[in-house]
Design an enzyme around this catalytic site. Structure first.
Site, PDB file in Angstrom:
ATOM      1  N   GLY A   6      53.135  35.452  38.900  1.00 48.40           N
ATOM      2  CA  GLY A   6      53.074  36.295  37.722  1.00 48.40           C
ATOM      3  C   GLY A   6      53.640  35.655  36.467  1.00 48.40           C
ATOM      4  O   GLY A   6      53.862  36.329  35.467  1.00 48.40           O
ATOM      5  N   HIS A  27      59.892  26.260  36.874  1.00 50.28           N
ATOM      6  CA  HIS A  27      60.068  26.592  38.289  1.00 50.28           C
ATOM      7  C   HIS A  27      61.343  25.938  38.831  1.00 50.28           C
ATOM      8  O   HIS A  27      61.573  25.945  40.035  1.00 50.28           O
ATOM      9  CB  HIS A  27      58.893  26.072  39.124  1.00 50.28           C
ATOM     10  CG  HIS A  27      57.643  26.876  39.007  1.00 50.28           C
ATOM     11  ND1 HIS A  27      57.585  28.233  39.201  1.00 50.28           N
ATOM     12  CD2 HIS A  27      56.375  26.499  38.724  1.00 50.28           C
ATOM     13  CE1 HIS A  27      56.348  28.656  39.044  1.00 50.28           C
ATOM     14  NE2 HIS A  27      55.595  27.620  38.754  1.00 50.28           N
ATOM     15  N   ARG A  57      58.997  36.281  44.110  1.00 50.36           N
ATOM     16  CA  ARG A  57      58.016  36.847  45.022  1.00 50.36           C
ATOM     17  C   ARG A  57      58.482  36.630  46.449  1.00 50.36           C
ATOM     18  O   ARG A  57      59.249  35.716  46.725  1.00 50.36           O
ATOM     19  CB  ARG A  57      56.679  36.149  44.793  1.00 50.36           C
ATOM     20  CG  ARG A  57      55.539  36.879  45.413  1.00 50.36           C
ATOM     21  CD  ARG A  57      54.257  36.544  44.726  1.00 50.36           C
ATOM     22  NE  ARG A  57      53.217  37.363  45.314  1.00 50.36           N
ATOM     23  CZ  ARG A  57      51.949  37.117  45.201  1.00 50.36           C
ATOM     24  NH1 ARG A  57      51.542  36.080  44.503  1.00 50.36           N
ATOM     25  NH2 ARG A  57      51.079  37.902  45.767  1.00 50.36           N
ATOM     26  N   SER A 113      50.425  30.959  48.855  1.00 56.20           N
ATOM     27  CA  SER A 113      49.970  30.472  47.546  1.00 56.20           C
ATOM     28  C   SER A 113      50.279  28.988  47.384  1.00 56.20           C
ATOM     29  O   SER A 113      49.451  28.224  46.891  1.00 56.20           O
ATOM     30  CB  SER A 113      50.645  31.261  46.425  1.00 56.20           C
ATOM     31  OG  SER A 113      50.206  32.584  46.414  1.00 56.20           O
TER      32      SER A 113
END
Length: 166
Positions: free
Chosen positions: A12, A65, A87, A95
């Site tokens: 997201g 990240h 997540r 993913s």
């Protein structure tokens, strides 16, 4: 055409950047429509993004990240506002497998089972998901830190925008 989570934005981040950009520009969509997302919110871990951020003035957005220990300590004593979206590990695993299998940025795992072993050992880009999230969760009581869960983010889109505004 809408991208699947495996092809597009698995946690997201793009969605979040778009919302923050709209908030920053008080709902004016001209900036979003005319400036690519990587220029509005450069990736810190990219060399070009790093230099762009260093040379920008005024309020800046950045995307990353990276795990918490790679950020300079001054970030955490500044007025910088941090939004961390996470997540569940199962979705990150799947993913990540689809994303990294399609790139030449790391050794191709070949199978989901192999990638699962690498994931559990932290032998994937950005290291252990468990250590990564543990580090950032240590910030959750700070006033300048907003913790968002992707699944909750999906459920309450408008409410999330209001939370970010605060």
């Amino acid at each position: 055409m809408e991208k699947t989570e495996e092809e597009g934005d698995p946690i997201g981040m793009t969605w979040l950047v778009e919302i923050v950009c709209l908030i920053q520009k008080k709902g004016d969509t001209k900036w979003i429509q005319s400036v690519p997302i990587w220029d509005r919110s450069p990736w810190l871990e990219n060399e070009s993004g790093y230099f762009e951020l260093v040379n920008k003035e005024g309020p800046r957005l950045m995307t990353s990240h990276l795990p918490i220990h790679l950020f300079h300590k001054s970030l955490f004593s500044s007025k910088t506002k941090i939004i961390y979206i996470f997540r569940n590990p199962r979705d990150i695993l799947v993913s990540g497998y689809f994303f990294w299998s399609k790139t030449n940025l790391m050794k191709n795992p070949g199978s989901l089972e192999t990638y699962f072993e690498w994931f559990l050992k932290g032998n994937v880009p950005y290291g252990s998901w468990f250590e990564h999230i543990r580090g950032w969760l240590s910030m959750r009581e700070e006033k300048n830190f907003l913790l968002l869960c992707y699944d909750d983010f999906k459920k309450v889109q408008l409410g999330t925008g209001r939370i970010i505004l605060q």
